[in-house]
Scaffold this motif. Structure first.
Motif, PDB file in Angstrom:
ATOM      1  N   ASN A  61       0.824  -1.213   0.000  1.00  0.00           N
ATOM      2  CA  ASN A  61       0.000   0.000   0.000  1.00  0.00           C
ATOM      3  C   ASN A  61       0.855   1.258   0.000  1.00  0.00           C
ATOM      4  O   ASN A  61       0.493   2.270  -0.596  1.00  0.00           O
ATOM      5  N   GLU A  62       2.015   1.232   0.666  1.00  0.00           N
ATOM      6  CA  GLU A  62       2.904   2.390   0.656  1.00  0.00           C
ATOM      7  C   GLU A  62       3.448   2.636  -0.740  1.00  0.00           C
ATOM      8  O   GLU A  62       3.548   3.783  -1.186  1.00  0.00           O
ATOM      9  N   ALA A  63       3.777   1.559  -1.461  1.00  0.00           N
ATOM     10  CA  ALA A  63       4.265   1.695  -2.832  1.00  0.00           C
ATOM     11  C   ALA A  63       3.187   2.294  -3.736  1.00  0.00           C
ATOM     12  O   ALA A  63       3.452   3.187  -4.547  1.00  0.00           O
ATOM     13  N   ILE A  64       1.960   1.814  -3.574  1.00  0.00           N
ATOM     14  CA  ILE A  64       0.861   2.314  -4.406  1.00  0.00           C
ATOM     15  C   ILE A  64       0.584   3.783  -4.105  1.00  0.00           C
ATOM     16  O   ILE A  64       0.429   4.606  -5.020  1.00  0.00           O
ATOM     17  N   LEU A  65       0.522   4.140  -2.825  1.00  0.00           N
ATOM     18  CA  LEU A  65       0.265   5.530  -2.462  1.00  0.00           C
ATOM     19  C   LEU A  65       1.345   6.451  -2.993  1.00  0.00           C
ATOM     20  O   LEU A  65       1.056   7.546  -3.495  1.00  0.00           O
TER      21      LEU A  65
ATOM     22  N   ALA B 193      -8.413   2.326  -1.845  1.00  0.00           N
ATOM     23  CA  ALA B 193      -8.051   3.432  -2.736  1.00  0.00           C
ATOM     24  C   ALA B 193      -6.597   3.821  -2.608  1.00  0.00           C
ATOM     25  O   ALA B 193      -5.985   4.333  -3.546  1.00  0.00           O
ATOM     26  N   THR B 194      -6.019   3.602  -1.445  1.00  0.00           N
ATOM     27  CA  THR B 194      -4.606   3.925  -1.245  1.00  0.00           C
ATOM     28  C   THR B 194      -3.753   2.669  -1.141  1.00  0.00           C
ATOM     29  O   THR B 194      -2.616   2.730  -0.677  1.00  0.00           O
ATOM     30  N   GLY B 195      -4.295   1.517  -1.569  1.00  0.00           N
ATOM     31  CA  GLY B 195      -3.472   0.339  -1.741  1.00  0.00           C
ATOM     32  C   GLY B 195      -3.570  -0.747  -0.703  1.00  0.00           C
ATOM     33  O   GLY B 195      -2.880  -1.764  -0.814  1.00  0.00           O
ATOM     34  N   TYR B 196      -4.412  -0.585   0.316  1.00  0.00           N
ATOM     35  CA  TYR B 196      -4.583  -1.653   1.295  1.00  0.00           C
ATOM     36  C   TYR B 196      -5.464  -2.757   0.709  1.00  0.00           C
ATOM     37  O   TYR B 196      -6.434  -2.486  -0.001  1.00  0.00           O
TER      38      TYR B 196
ATOM     39  N   VAL C 263     -12.330  -3.623  -7.544  1.00  0.00           N
ATOM     40  CA  VAL C 263     -11.827  -2.268  -7.377  1.00  0.00           C
ATOM     41  C   VAL C 263     -10.737  -1.987  -8.400  1.00  0.00           C
ATOM     42  O   VAL C 263      -9.973  -2.873  -8.768  1.00  0.00           O
ATOM     43  N   THR C 264     -10.690  -0.770  -8.853  1.00  0.00           N
ATOM     44  CA  THR C 264      -9.600  -0.299  -9.696  1.00  0.00           C
ATOM     45  C   THR C 264      -8.812   0.693  -8.867  1.00  0.00           C
ATOM     46  O   THR C 264      -9.365   1.677  -8.381  1.00  0.00           O
ATOM     47  N   VAL C 265      -7.538   0.432  -8.676  1.00  0.00           N
ATOM     48  CA  VAL C 265      -6.718   1.240  -7.778  1.00  0.00           C
ATOM     49  C   VAL C 265      -5.605   1.915  -8.571  1.00  0.00           C
ATOM     50  O   VAL C 265      -4.661   1.260  -9.023  1.00  0.00           O
ATOM     51  N   GLU C 266      -5.746   3.200  -8.757  1.00  0.00           N
ATOM     52  CA  GLU C 266      -4.714   3.941  -9.464  1.00  0.00           C
ATOM     53  C   GLU C 266      -3.417   3.904  -8.659  1.00  0.00           C
ATOM     54  O   GLU C 266      -3.423   3.975  -7.439  1.00  0.00           O
ATOM     55  N   GLY C 267      -2.305   3.783  -9.362  1.00  0.00           N
ATOM     56  CA  GLY C 267      -1.011   3.674  -8.712  1.00  0.00           C
ATOM     57  C   GLY C 267      -0.536   2.239  -8.588  1.00  0.00           C
ATOM     58  O   GLY C 267       0.657   1.993  -8.410  1.00  0.00           O
ATOM     59  N   ALA C 268      -1.464   1.280  -8.683  1.00  0.00           N
ATOM     60  CA  ALA C 268      -1.062  -0.122  -8.683  1.00  0.00           C
ATOM     61  C   ALA C 268      -0.376  -0.454 -10.004  1.00  0.00           C
ATOM     62  O   ALA C 268      -0.621   0.190 -11.028  1.00  0.00           O
ATOM     63  N   MET C 269       0.476  -1.462 -10.005  1.00  0.00           N
ATOM     64  CA  MET C 269       1.145  -1.852 -11.239  1.00  0.00           C
ATOM     65  C   MET C 269       0.133  -2.262 -12.302  1.00  0.00           C
ATOM     66  O   MET C 269       0.321  -1.998 -13.486  1.00  0.00           O
ATOM     67  N   ASP C 270      -0.961  -2.906 -11.884  1.00  0.00           N
ATOM     68  CA  ASP C 270      -2.080  -3.227 -12.767  1.00  0.00           C
ATOM     69  C   ASP C 270      -3.339  -2.702 -12.084  1.00  0.00           C
ATOM     70  O   ASP C 270      -3.938  -3.398 -11.261  1.00  0.00           O
ATOM     71  N   PRO C 271      -3.742  -1.464 -12.376  1.00  0.00           N
ATOM     72  CA  PRO C 271      -4.857  -0.853 -11.647  1.00  0.00           C
ATOM     73  C   PRO C 271      -6.145  -1.673 -11.662  1.00  0.00           C
ATOM     74  O   PRO C 271      -6.902  -1.648 -10.681  1.00  0.00           O
ATOM     75  N   ALA C 272      -6.405  -2.391 -12.751  1.00  0.00           N
ATOM     76  CA  ALA C 272      -7.636  -3.174 -12.834  1.00  0.00           C
ATOM     77  C   ALA C 272      -7.568  -4.444 -11.989  1.00  0.00           C
ATOM     78  O   ALA C 272      -8.602  -5.003 -11.621  1.00  0.00           O
ATOM     79  N   HIS C 273      -6.373  -4.894 -11.698  1.00  0.00           N
ATOM     80  CA  HIS C 273      -6.169  -6.072 -10.844  1.00  0.00           C
ATOM     81  C   HIS C 273      -5.077  -5.722  -9.832  1.00  0.00           C
ATOM     82  O   HIS C 273      -3.946  -6.197  -9.942  1.00  0.00           O
TER      83      HIS C 273
END
Length: 339
Positions: free
Chosen positions: A216-220, A271-274, A287-297
């Motif tokens: 989650n820290e990486a995604i945020l 939303a922040t990667g948890y 969920v689609t999480v922006e900042g993830a390596m694959d936001p859709a998954h």
């Protein structure tokens, strides 16, 4: 089921800085909540607090907040810092407050076993992963420079080191092999910042080839504009962050805690990667999480996902075996490495 773009929905989180600062309205009133949390949680809570304030139970609620290295935060509450809720990286940081008479002994007697947020240990790497770091073995290759927090103050550091140690055990090797691996690991460590947040800042400033961190820290950090990639290794450790109410808490604090653990609250933490808690994961939808390596998954399955209870005997046993100040295995290996 409709896909929910939680990352985009919380625009308030999009421009958050990675340096620590906090403060809100006075939480001493009936409708205030004083939160003492570990450093990485700071930005994630903002969206959850905003949503809670829009519910019937949260109207008019103010928050005061303090964030820092988990162990330091726990000791601050023990020393008298005001808190209605503690949300810390490690269970032992709450146990310290139970022993001090500040948190009820039954704080884990609930559907989530006292956990508010989940994540996994990942490798944060430079854009394009130029050193091709994908496994724990890659971390000990010549010339690889590692940044990870200091377990003397940081909860995330303990998760990181146990994930590293456990990866060797999970592959079928013994404690001797795991200790040899950690020795090589520490040979490549170039920085041990005080907290997970400071470790991220150290890495983004240009130090090191790989940062061991929370997913989650990486995604945020990527949501906030940091230019790096991250890798979820095939062997990792489930990070379970503990939360509890402090005795004498404000009247609304129980409702706040329930909202955090609800499907609505967990969707916002996502939303922040948890990773959503297992107790409500089937209610949060895709969920689609922006900042993830694959936001859709955003939350790929980990082939070998270790747990603190299942693989290390729980935190009481793990702390004694690995992190005791005098005889802990990892404590001694860290000291031998000169840290």
């Amino acid at each position: 089921m409709a896909k929910i773009r939680v990352g985009a929905a919380l625009a308030v989180l999009g421009a958050l800085a990675l340096t620590g600062c906090s403060g809100a309205a006075d939480a001493s009133a009936t409708h205030g909540v004083a939160i003492v949390g570990y450093s990485v949680l700071e930005e994630a809570n903002q969206g959850v607090e905003k949503a809670f304030a829009q519910t019937a139970e949260g109207q008019g609620v103010s928050f005061s907040e303090s964030y820092g290295a988990s162990g330091d935060q726990s000791r601050s509450v023990q020393a008298g810092q005001k808190a209605d809720e503690v949300h810390l990286s490690l269970e032992p940081d709450v146990t310290r407050l139970v022993e001090a008479g500040l948190v009820s002994a039954d704080w884990k007697d609930n559907a989530t076993d006292g956990v508010c947020t989940d994540s996994v240990v990942v490798f944060v790497v430079r854009p394009g992963n130029p050193k091709h770091i994908t496994t724990w073995a890659d971390l000990t290759a010549p010339g690889v420079q590692i940044v990870t927090p200091d377990p003397a103050s940081s909860g995330s550091a303990k998760w990181n080191l146990l994930a590293a140690y456990g990866s060797v055990l999970a592959a079928g090797s013994d404690d001797a092999a795991a200790q040899a691996y950690i020795t090589s690991f520490f040979d490549n460590v170039v920085a041990l910042p005080a907290s997970g947040r400071q470790a991220t800042s150290t890495f983004t400033s240009g130090k090191g080839d790989v940062l061991i961190s929370y997913e989650n820290e990486a995604i945020l950090a990527r949501q906030s504009g940091s230019d790096f990639d991250y890798v979820v290794p095939d062997s990792s450790l489930l990070i379970e962050n503990s939360c509890a109410l402090v005795k004498g808490h404000s009247a609304v604090a129980e409702k706040w805690l329930a909202f955090q653990k609800s499907a609505a609250g967990q969707k916002l933490y996502a939303a922040t990667g948890y990773r959503p808690l297992a107790s409500v994961a089937d209610q949060t939808g895709e969920v689609t999480v922006e900042g993830a390596m694959d936001p859709a998954h955003p939350f790929p399955a980990v082939p070998t996902l270790l747990t603190i209870d299942g693989d290390f005997g729980g935190w009481d046993a793990a702390n004694a075996k690995y992190f005791d100040a005098e005889g802990g295995i990892l404590t001694k290996l860290q000291s031998a490495a000169g840290f």
